[in-house]
Design an enzyme around this catalytic site. Structure first.
Site, PDB file in Angstrom:
ATOM      1  N   TYR A 141       0.815  -1.157  -0.156  1.00 31.46           N
ATOM      2  CA  TYR A 141      -0.216   0.124  -0.135  1.00 31.46           C
ATOM      3  C   TYR A 141       0.573   1.340   0.031  1.00 31.46           C
ATOM      4  O   TYR A 141       0.466   2.320  -0.276  1.00 31.46           O
ATOM      5  CB  TYR A 141      -0.828  -0.024   1.350  1.00 31.46           C
ATOM      6  CG  TYR A 141      -2.050  -1.072   1.059  1.00 31.46           C
ATOM      7  CD1 TYR A 141      -2.263  -2.100  -0.011  1.00 31.46           C
ATOM      8  CD2 TYR A 141      -3.035  -1.079   2.325  1.00 31.46           C
ATOM      9  CE1 TYR A 141      -3.069  -2.965  -0.100  1.00 31.46           C
ATOM     10  CE2 TYR A 141      -3.911  -2.063   2.182  1.00 31.46           C
ATOM     11  CZ  TYR A 141      -4.164  -3.016   1.038  1.00 31.46           C
ATOM     12  OH  TYR A 141      -4.797  -4.070   1.224  1.00 31.46           O
ATOM     13  N   LYS A 191       3.865 -15.221   4.209  1.00 37.46           N
ATOM     14  CA  LYS A 191       3.866 -16.100   3.043  1.00 37.46           C
ATOM     15  C   LYS A 191       5.295 -16.446   2.734  1.00 37.46           C
ATOM     16  O   LYS A 191       6.249 -15.907   1.698  1.00 37.46           O
ATOM     17  CB  LYS A 191       3.200 -15.416   1.672  1.00 37.46           C
ATOM     18  CG  LYS A 191       2.993 -16.361   0.847  1.00 37.46           C
ATOM     19  CD  LYS A 191       2.106 -17.772   0.928  1.00 37.46           C
ATOM     20  CE  LYS A 191       2.059 -18.270  -0.496  1.00 37.46           C
ATOM     21  NZ  LYS A 191       1.435 -19.486  -0.210  1.00 37.46           N
ATOM     22  N   ASP A 223      -2.536 -18.221   3.169  1.00 34.62           N
ATOM     23  CA  ASP A 223      -3.618 -18.908   2.503  1.00 34.62           C
ATOM     24  C   ASP A 223      -4.011 -20.103   3.538  1.00 34.62           C
ATOM     25  O   ASP A 223      -5.301 -20.406   3.545  1.00 34.62           O
ATOM     26  CB  ASP A 223      -3.190 -19.756   1.293  1.00 34.62           C
ATOM     27  CG  ASP A 223      -1.646 -20.186   1.203  1.00 34.62           C
ATOM     28  OD1 ASP A 223      -0.890 -20.103   2.322  1.00 34.62           O
ATOM     29  OD2 ASP A 223      -1.188 -20.857   0.333  1.00 34.62           O
ATOM     30  N   ASP A 247      -5.738  -6.667   5.871  1.00 37.11           N
ATOM     31  CA  ASP A 247      -6.707  -5.931   5.136  1.00 37.11           C
ATOM     32  C   ASP A 247      -7.648  -7.113   5.021  1.00 37.11           C
ATOM     33  O   ASP A 247      -8.928  -7.271   5.074  1.00 37.11           O
ATOM     34  CB  ASP A 247      -6.311  -5.366   4.094  1.00 37.11           C
ATOM     35  CG  ASP A 247      -7.449  -4.200   3.746  1.00 37.11           C
ATOM     36  OD1 ASP A 247      -8.660  -4.438   4.124  1.00 37.11           O
ATOM     37  OD2 ASP A 247      -7.247  -3.536   2.675  1.00 37.11           O
ATOM     38  N   ASP A 251     -11.435  -8.750   6.962  1.00 40.80           N
ATOM     39  CA  ASP A 251     -12.771  -8.763   6.370  1.00 40.80           C
ATOM     40  C   ASP A 251     -13.615 -10.118   6.316  1.00 40.80           C
ATOM     41  O   ASP A 251     -14.644 -10.204   6.491  1.00 40.80           O
ATOM     42  CB  ASP A 251     -12.710  -8.221   4.919  1.00 40.80           C
ATOM     43  CG  ASP A 251     -12.857  -6.685   4.615  1.00 40.80           C
ATOM     44  OD1 ASP A 251     -12.152  -6.047   6.048  1.00 40.80           O
ATOM     45  OD2 ASP A 251     -13.019  -6.290   3.650  1.00 40.80           O
TER      46      ASP A 251
END
Length: 366
Positions: A141, A191, A223, A247, A251
């Site tokens: 970001y 990751k 994942d 983020d 959610d």
């Protein structure tokens, strides 16, 4: 205590839910003898419309001069074709950077009254209480370079993920400190099998864990974490992760506990904290009076807890929300087919009434 706040209603449903959060804050301030000082400013699409800047200078100055910022939401499809620096979201990213808010706390709690609102089976979701600690000022970001270059039909887009050791260390310490007050567990999500940033992340977090011998640290690829969040959400305590992964997972956690409209957040670590619901601007329901204000109201509780250390007042708001849900009130995102949905303003009023009942009961018992 003087509660000096800058209110940024923003876009979409932001003004609607922020209004209810402010009314709840006023109720709490009156009940506990605090003085509420408010200044309202524009951000995001509202600021672009008024001043052609998603974060005008006067908004930033007002935020810096406040003790805490309560924000509604940013984002509007009207600005989707603007260049990056003139999109509503750019104002929010700049605000986070200018205020130094590097630690984003996103609690995801399954309220007992809402067990049936989750898409998961009740026995899986009951008792879920997760704190997602998201690094907020690094990663894709904010990384440079970033660009879209080339001729139409042959363009190349570039984003850069970057993390340095101090940035990882400071967010890791936030997560470990929170875990000492909870169930003593930190899951670091990365990751590391693919990304160099994640390999550094894992190494630094592991090193930081040595300062917290009572905390159980584990690691998981993002994942696998996403899958486990659905399979066994109750196992999660504090989840530590970088900006984009946090983020996405937060959610997902909103869906797990019943609705994104319930989720609050606190962005702390800098000079002034920013408190906002997780749900975004939801332009499709703006102005209809059906938005869920509980995420904004619970963000106000986090504001009292983290910026003013007013734990009793924060718990009062959280208990009031729980009591209202126990009584059966449901906004449109929570109501099932046979239930009548409660409007934004009525839900806010019910929380206010519940908070007044709680404070009145405390005075009687004293």
């Amino acid at each position: 205590m003087l509660l000096n706040l800058c209110i940024l209603p923003g876009d979409g449903i932001g003004p609607e839910v922020t209004e209810q959060a402010v009314l709840v804050l006023q109720t709490i301030a009156d009940a506990f003898g605090h003085q509420l000082k408010l200044q309202h400013k524009n951000i995001g699409g509202a600021a672009l419309t008024a001043a052609s800047d998603p974060l005008p200078a006067d908004t930033l100055q007002a935020c810096l001069a406040s003790s805490a910022v309560l924000l509604g939401a940013v984002g509007s499809p009207a600005f989707d074709h603007n260049p990056g620096h003139l999109r509503p979201e750019a104002g929010l990213l700049r605000l986070r950077r200018e205020l130094g808010a590097y630690a984003n706390l996103r609690p995801a709690i399954c309220f007992p009254a809402l067990v049936d609102s989750s898409p998961l089976r009740a026995e899986l979701i009951r008792g879920t209480d997760i704190m997602i600690v998201r690094e907020l000022l690094g990663g894709l970001y904010f990384g440079e370079p970033r660009s879209i270059m080339g001729a139409a039909g042959n363009r190349v887009a570039t984003n850069t993920m970057t993390y340095d050791e101090p940035s990882i260390e400071r967010i890791a310490h936030v997560a470990f400190a929170l875990a000492t007050k909870r169930r003593q567990k930190v899951l670091s999500v990365d990751k590391a099998n693919v990304l160099e940033c994640s390999r550094l992340w894992r190494e630094v977090v592991t090193r930081c864990a040595k300062d917290y011998p009572g905390i159980q640290l584990s690691h998981m690829y993002v994942d696998s974490a996403a899958m486990s969040l659905v399979q066994r959400p109750k196992d999660f305590d504090v989840v530590l992760t970088e900006n984009m992964f946090g983020d996405i997972l937060s959610d997902q956690a909103g869906g797990v506990v019943g609705s994104l409209g319930l989720l609050a957040s606190a962005s702390i670590g800098g000079s002034v904290g920013i408190y906002e619901p997780v749900h975004g601007s939801a332009p499709d329901i703006a102005g209809k009076g059906i938005a869920n204000p509980l995420g904004a109201i619970l963000s106000a509780a986090l504001l009292l807890r983290h910026s003013f250390q007013l734990e009793q007042e924060a718990v009062c708001i959280e208990t009031a929300v729980s009591n209202v849900l126990n009584q059966g009130s449901r906004t449109a995102d929570l109501a099932r087919a046979a239930e009548t949905a409660t409007s934004t303003t009525i839900m806010g009023q019910k929380v206010i009434e519940a908070a007044k009942d709680i404070t009145a009961a405390k005075r009687k018992s004293a």
